[in-house]
Each structure stands twice: as C-alpha cells, then as structure tokens.
Design a protein around this motif. Sequence first.
Motif, PDB file in Angstrom:
ATOM      1  N   ASN A 302     -23.458 -62.114   6.990  1.00  0.00           N
ATOM      2  CA  ASN A 302     -23.645 -62.035   5.543  1.00  0.00           C
ATOM      3  C   ASN A 302     -22.453 -62.670   4.830  1.00  0.00           C
ATOM      4  O   ASN A 302     -21.365 -62.767   5.404  1.00  0.00           O
ATOM      5  CB  ASN A 302     -23.770 -60.565   5.116  1.00  0.00           C
ATOM      6  N   ILE A 305     -18.553 -60.879   0.076  1.00  0.00           N
ATOM      7  CA  ILE A 305     -18.656 -60.786  -1.387  1.00  0.00           C
ATOM      8  C   ILE A 305     -17.275 -60.674  -2.018  1.00  0.00           C
ATOM      9  O   ILE A 305     -16.967 -61.329  -3.017  1.00  0.00           O
ATOM     10  CB  ILE A 305     -19.545 -59.586  -1.772  1.00  0.00           C
ATOM     11  N   GLY A 321     -10.325 -54.321  -3.246  1.00  0.00           N
ATOM     12  CA  GLY A 321     -11.168 -54.087  -2.072  1.00  0.00           C
ATOM     13  C   GLY A 321     -10.873 -52.739  -1.450  1.00  0.00           C
ATOM     14  O   GLY A 321      -9.864 -52.086  -1.750  1.00  0.00           O
ATOM     15  N   ALA A 324     -12.184 -49.827   5.361  1.00  0.00           N
ATOM     16  CA  ALA A 324     -12.454 -48.665   6.194  1.00  0.00           C
ATOM     17  C   ALA A 324     -12.019 -49.019   7.614  1.00  0.00           C
ATOM     18  O   ALA A 324     -12.532 -49.954   8.194  1.00  0.00           O
ATOM     19  CB  ALA A 324     -13.945 -48.353   6.152  1.00  0.00           C
ATOM     20  N   GLU A 325     -11.031 -48.280   8.126  1.00  0.00           N
ATOM     21  CA  GLU A 325     -10.521 -48.589   9.470  1.00  0.00           C
ATOM     22  C   GLU A 325     -10.578 -47.350  10.355  1.00  0.00           C
ATOM     23  O   GLU A 325     -10.339 -46.242   9.879  1.00  0.00           O
ATOM     24  CB  GLU A 325      -9.063 -49.081   9.389  1.00  0.00           C
TER      25      GLU A 325
HETATM   26  N1  CTP Z   1     -16.825 -56.749   1.955  1.00  0.00           N
HETATM   27  C1  CTP Z   1     -17.588 -57.664   1.265  1.00  0.00           C
HETATM   28  N2  CTP Z   1     -18.506 -58.433   1.905  1.00  0.00           N
HETATM   29  C2  CTP Z   1     -18.653 -58.326   3.254  1.00  0.00           C
HETATM   30  C3  CTP Z   1     -17.869 -57.410   3.981  1.00  0.00           C
HETATM   31  C4  CTP Z   1     -16.962 -56.635   3.290  1.00  0.00           C
HETATM   32  O1  CTP Z   1     -17.440 -57.770   0.051  1.00  0.00           O
HETATM   33  N3  CTP Z   1     -19.545 -59.095   3.850  1.00  0.00           N
HETATM   34  C5  CTP Z   1     -15.825 -55.954   1.227  1.00  0.00           C
HETATM   35  C6  CTP Z   1     -16.021 -54.459   1.283  1.00  0.00           C
HETATM   36  O2  CTP Z   1     -16.784 -53.992   0.187  1.00  0.00           O
HETATM   37  C7  CTP Z   1     -14.603 -53.941   1.207  1.00  0.00           C
HETATM   38  C8  CTP Z   1     -13.791 -55.023   1.887  1.00  0.00           C
HETATM   39  O3  CTP Z   1     -14.594 -56.194   1.834  1.00  0.00           O
HETATM   40  O4  CTP Z   1     -14.145 -53.827  -0.122  1.00  0.00           O
HETATM   41  C9  CTP Z   1     -13.410 -54.732   3.300  1.00  0.00           C
HETATM   42  O5  CTP Z   1     -14.521 -54.305   4.033  1.00  0.00           O
HETATM   43  P1  CTP Z   1     -14.390 -53.972   5.571  1.00  0.00           P
HETATM   44  O6  CTP Z   1     -15.728 -53.594   6.081  1.00  0.00           O
HETATM   45  O7  CTP Z   1     -13.248 -53.038   5.755  1.00  0.00           O
HETATM   46  O8  CTP Z   1     -13.903 -55.366   6.124  1.00  0.00           O
HETATM   47  P2  CTP Z   1     -14.638 -56.528   6.850  1.00  0.00           P
HETATM   48  O9  CTP Z   1     -14.491 -57.763   6.059  1.00  0.00           O
HETATM   49  O10 CTP Z   1     -16.029 -56.141   7.197  1.00  0.00           O
HETATM   50  O11 CTP Z   1     -13.735 -56.699   8.137  1.00  0.00           O
HETATM   51  P3  CTP Z   1     -13.846 -55.988   9.583  1.00  0.00           P
HETATM   52  O12 CTP Z   1     -15.289 -55.661   9.786  1.00  0.00           O
HETATM   53  O13 CTP Z   1     -13.343 -57.035  10.482  1.00  0.00           O
HETATM   54  O14 CTP Z   1     -12.954 -54.782   9.511  1.00  0.00           O
END
Ligand code: CTP
Length: 400
Positions: A302, A305, A321, A324-325
């Motif tokens: 995806n 965003i 942003g 979540a870890e």
């Molecule tokens: N986010 C976003 N679009 C995505 C994935 C994440 O806008 N496709 C945004 C989430 O809303 C959040 C931030 O990016 O504010 C971090 O999301 P997170 O899930 O922690 O990070 P990821 O980019 O998914 O990285 P990873 O899965 O490697 O931890």
Amino acid sequence: MGRRLNIVVGVTGGIAAYKAVNVIRGLVLAGHDVHVVATDAALRFVGTPTLEAISRNTVHTSLYEGVAEVRHVAIGQAADLIVIAPATANTIAKLAAGLADDLLGNTVLASRAPVVIAPAMHTEMWQHPATVNNIAVLVSRGVTVVGPAVGQLTGTDSGPGRLEEPEEIIRAALAVLQPKDLDGRRILITAGGTREALDPVRYLGNRSSGKQGVALAVAAAARGADVTLIAANLEVAAPSSIRVVPVISTLELAAAVQDAARDVDAVIMAVAVADYRPEFVADEKLKKEAVGDRVMLALVKNPDILAGLAETRRPGQLIIGFAAETEPDRDAMLELGRAKIARKNSDLLVLNRVGWSEGFGTDQNTIVMIDSLGAIVMEASGSKQTVADRIFDAVVARLA
Ligand code: CTP
C-alpha cells in the motif's frame, strides 16, 4: 487535566438521579474534589449515604445547616465548576428565573464558576415552550447544556429527554475549563486500523481499537480545534460532536486523508495501516474445495500515507506519525523510531509499544515523542485521554 478542581455536583429530583452517582464517581476518579448539593426531591430517588460514599464528602441539602459558616454562599464561592445532573424542568425554570429558595439555587447565584447542566425529562416537557425559553435564557448567560440524548425514557416512551451518558457529561463539563489553545485551528486525526478485503466476508487487519485516536480527537475538540476524525473500523464510538469520516481500507484512507489534509494545521496519523493488500479480491466467498490445503496469498504494498503527507505538506503544516513497535528494549525502540521518522520525514513521531497485551485495545498507554532530529520531546503515561492531552501540549507549542 492536571489541576485538582473543586466541583459542585447539583443533583435534582428525577428518575435519572441514580445516574448522577456515575457522574460523581467519574469526577472523583479523575482526581477532583466533589461536593454534592442535592435537592430534597433528589433524595427521594438516591440516598445521602450513596452520594457521600461516592463523592467522599458530606452531602449538602439544607439552606439551614452550616449557617455559622454561611454555607449557602460558601459552597458556590469555592467552586471551580458547577455541574447539575440531572437537571429537571423545574430546576431549569428556577435557574432561569434566578430563584434561591433552596441550597442549589443559592449555590449557583453565589458562584462565578461556569455552570454545566444535563437536562433529563420527558420529551413533552423538554419541548414545552416554557422549557425551550428557559434553556435559551441559560445559554445566553453562558451555561453549557449537555444533551439530553434521544432514547428510551422512564416508562414505555422514547425520544429526546434522556440524560446524556455520564462519561459524556464529565467530558463536556471538564472541557469547559480547558484553555482553548487550539481555537481556530483545524486538526485532522486518523484512528483505528485499516482492513483489506480477501473476499466479501474476510479481511486482513490489525488489532488497533482506535481508542487513542478517538482520545486525541476529544482532546483537540476540548481545546477548541475544528476536528476531522478519519475512522478506520473503530471499536469505540466517537462523541457525536466530532465530524467523523468512516473508511475501511488503506486506499480509502489514503483518499480521505488527501482530501481532508489540504487546509488543516496539523495531521496526526494514529491509525494502524495495513501495509499490504491482497493483489486479487474474490467476488464470491473463497471455497476450501477450490483453494486446497495450502494457500499462498499474493499481496501488494500500500502507499505510505504519512510519507506522502510529509512530502506534500504546505509551509507551517505539522505532520505527526505514530509508531507501534513490539521491540521490548527502550533504546532499541527509540532507534527504530529515529530510523522511522527519518524515513517518513514527519515533524514528530509518537512511539508506543504494542504487543499481545499492550497498546492495542487497552485504556492505558505509554508513549515517547521524538522530533525529526531524533531528540526526545516528551514522554507520557496514563489513560489514553491523559496521553492525548500531553501530545496536544507539545503540538500547541509547535504550532505557536
Ligand atoms: N503509515 C502510513 N501508511 C502506511 C503505513 C504506515 O501512513 N502504509 C503511518 C501510520 O499511520 C503511522 C506511521 O506511518 O503514523 C508508522 O506506522 P508503522 O506501522 O509503525 O510503520 P510502518 O511504516 O508500517 O513500518 P514497519 O511496518 O516497518 O514498522
């Protein structure tokens, strides 16, 4: 809300008086000093021992007690806030007329504190021109009216007139004293977790409940912001006073964010995004006979965003942003956060730990906020509402 407030809760005589107990309890649990002033009629519906045990203070009812300490004015003078729940049609009429024939009337007249009333009565009484007029008078004097809600009334009828839910009364009452430091600001908040359809009945998703995002929306609205909440599959209801745009999938979220982000001062991406979606979505329910014993799902990535928002932000717009870890070690988690904010180029990143029993779905949260250089801006722990408020303290400071 940090300060311990002196709150007078006026309880008047209606069936809904039993629900006042939960209003009192919620305010006490939020750390406030609650003094109940009950009318004689209220005490026919709920007993003094209950009100005293729950408020942890003596309940006042009579004008002619505590005369030596001039109690009929002392209670009102000491109050930071007066909440009347339930407020009957009779009490509303007396307040509008400025009557002081009981302790509650004296308390209100002797006070400079803001007054919040939560009316409860039958629909006919609520819609009677006398009540409509009395409410208009009170509103013109700055009284905040919470509800009434529409729903089941005492007896078999239903309609407007039901006491608003205790949590909503508490929220609205405390919001009155909030500094309106986001007045005139537009804030976009995303909450929940996106879901990607596999077929008409199944999806890939995550366990985000949306509680933290809703708490952020509530906090921003209480501080005077114009809030839009883009809600992905929330498990909790947002207050009716907040504009909600529902979405399900990441692509729907992306479109809604793009549309809403244009003229806001800040965007907070609290939503948990499904990073991948099935390449093909089946039109009909997938059948085991057709799929077989082993399934390979082809997924496509995806769009990011948050990264897109940061790239196209207009000058002065703040992009925040969430990350979540599951990393248990604090320093290692901070390092992941620093790498993430560098990758996504947001202004701030709120790090919170999630796991099988942490973060998602719970009522408590612990967060660390870092800036684009990776420095810790602040840390907060407590209810998601408390955490939301601390986040906005930092946001307000940056917007100024
Ligand atoms: N986010 C976003 N679009 C995505 C994935 C994440 O806008 N496709 C945004 C989430 O809303 C959040 C931030 O990016 O504010 C971090 O999301 P997170 O899930 O922690 O990070 P990821 O980019 O998914 O990285 P990873 O899965 O490697 O931890």
